[in-house]
Design a protein around this motif. Structure first.
Motif, mmCIF file in Angstrom:
data_model
loop_
_atom_site.group_PDB
_atom_site.id
_atom_site.type_symbol
_atom_site.label_atom_id
_atom_site.label_comp_id
_atom_site.label_asym_id
_atom_site.label_seq_id
_atom_site.Cartn_x
_atom_site.Cartn_y
_atom_site.Cartn_z
ATOM 1 N N ILE A 79 12.325 3.746 -0.921
ATOM 2 C CA ILE A 79 11.999 2.342 -0.671
ATOM 3 C C ILE A 79 10.998 2.226 0.478
ATOM 4 N N ILE A 80 11.192 3.015 1.512
ATOM 5 C CA ILE A 80 10.242 3.016 2.639
ATOM 6 C C ILE A 80 8.867 3.473 2.162
ATOM 7 N N ILE A 81 8.840 4.499 1.344
ATOM 8 C CA ILE A 81 7.562 4.976 0.792
ATOM 9 C C ILE A 81 6.898 3.873 -0.025
ATOM 10 N N ALA A 82 7.680 3.123 -0.809
ATOM 11 C CA ALA A 82 7.124 2.029 -1.610
ATOM 12 C C ALA A 82 6.503 0.959 -0.722
ATOM 13 N N GLU A 83 7.197 0.590 0.346
ATOM 14 C CA GLU A 83 6.669 -0.427 1.257
ATOM 15 C C GLU A 83 5.363 0.039 1.899
ATOM 16 N N VAL A 84 5.289 1.316 2.237
ATOM 17 C CA VAL A 84 4.053 1.845 2.832
ATOM 18 C C VAL A 84 2.937 1.868 1.800
ATOM 19 N N ARG A 87 0.988 -1.271 1.241
ATOM 20 C CA ARG A 87 0.040 -1.629 2.287
ATOM 21 C C ARG A 87 -1.194 -0.732 2.337
ATOM 22 N N VAL A 88 -1.087 0.516 1.870
ATOM 23 C CA VAL A 88 -2.205 1.445 2.054
ATOM 24 C C VAL A 88 -2.863 1.929 0.764
ATOM 25 N N ALA A 89 -2.163 1.871 -0.360
ATOM 26 C CA ALA A 89 -2.721 2.423 -1.599
ATOM 27 C C ALA A 89 -3.513 1.381 -2.364
ATOM 28 N N LEU A 91 -3.859 1.487 -5.690
ATOM 29 C CA LEU A 91 -2.994 1.241 -6.844
ATOM 30 C C LEU A 91 -1.567 1.610 -6.445
ATOM 31 N N PRO A 92 -0.867 0.717 -5.755
ATOM 32 C CA PRO A 92 0.425 1.089 -5.178
ATOM 33 C C PRO A 92 1.479 1.494 -6.202
ATOM 34 N N ARG A 93 1.530 0.804 -7.335
ATOM 35 C CA ARG A 93 2.571 1.126 -8.314
ATOM 36 C C ARG A 93 2.367 2.520 -8.899
ATOM 37 N N SER A 94 1.160 2.822 -9.328
ATOM 38 C CA SER A 94 0.873 4.133 -9.911
ATOM 39 C C SER A 94 1.062 5.240 -8.887
ATOM 40 N N THR A 95 0.584 5.003 -7.683
ATOM 41 C CA THR A 95 0.726 6.001 -6.625
ATOM 42 C C THR A 95 2.194 6.245 -6.318
ATOM 43 N N PHE A 96 2.972 5.181 -6.263
ATOM 44 C CA PHE A 96 4.406 5.307 -6.002
ATOM 45 C C PHE A 96 5.093 6.094 -7.109
ATOM 46 N N ARG A 149 0.965 -6.292 -6.324
ATOM 47 C CA ARG A 149 -0.373 -5.714 -6.329
ATOM 48 C C ARG A 149 -1.390 -6.773 -5.939
ATOM 49 N N GLY A 150 -2.344 -6.403 -5.147
ATOM 50 C CA GLY A 150 -3.387 -7.322 -4.742
ATOM 51 C C GLY A 150 -3.027 -8.102 -3.498
ATOM 52 N N LEU A 151 -2.018 -7.703 -2.789
ATOM 53 C CA LEU A 151 -1.593 -8.338 -1.550
ATOM 54 C C LEU A 151 -1.414 -9.840 -1.686
ATOM 55 N N GLY A 152 -0.579 -10.238 -2.591
ATOM 56 C CA GLY A 152 -0.219 -11.632 -2.681
ATOM 57 C C GLY A 152 -0.774 -12.357 -3.891
#
Length: 160
Positions: A79-84, A87-89, A91-96, A149-152
């Motif tokens: 979960i911590i990795i997902a939150e990070v 903010r930084v990736a 493509l956060p979902r794919s990267t996660f 995705r897309g910060l909001g």
């Protein structure tokens, strides 16, 4: 040619600038997924113990309490990795998801190494619990990440 707008239609650049909403956090859904995974792995361990799988190792028996404890611990790290990643990736979902597949694979390594001298059926059972816990937690967290995705920016209507 000049375009005249009524006074109430005129806006400044500050008013046109989009306001980013603060997205909903991932952790509430992650905690629910963690609880479900912990209960599931514990029930699996109880059934395996009742079925006669030997939980012994060179260091002693593996207690049933180790299953929910380690599931909760590793899920919270996820979960911590997902939150990070949100903010930084880019493509956060794919990267996660890719990161969690790799980390789940790496979590199997200590189980299959002959360090603890586990019974082969218990090694298979441990690997199964890792995969089941990841199969519960990762999709539940990833769905929330897609919404963020897309910060909001809102997700498309067909994804809500």
């Amino acid at each position: 040619m000049t375009l005249y707008l009524p006074e109430h239609r005129r806006t400044t650049a500050v008013e046109i600038t989009p306001v980013r909403e603060r997205p909903a956090p991932v952790w509430p859904r992650g905690l629910v997924a963690t609880a479900i995974a912990a209960i599931t792995t514990t029930l699996m361990a109880v059934v395996a113990k009742a079925a006669g799988i030997d939980f012994g190792s060179s260091l002693g028996d593996v207690p049933l309490s180790a299953f929910p404890m380690l599931t909760i611990y590793c899920s919270l790290i996820g979960i911590i990795i997902a939150e990070v990643m949100i903010r930084v990736a880019k493509l956060p979902r794919s990267t996660f998801q890719i990161s969690m597949i790799v980390l789940t694979g790496l979590s199997l390594v200590p189980d299959v190494l002959p360090i603890f001298e586990f019974d082969l059926t218990f090694v298979g059972f441990l690997c199964l619990t890792h995969v089941v816990a990841a199969a519960i937690v990762v999709p539940m967290v990833a769905v929330r990440m897609e919404e963020r995705r897309g910060l909001g920016l809102r997700a498309p209507a067909h994804r809500r």
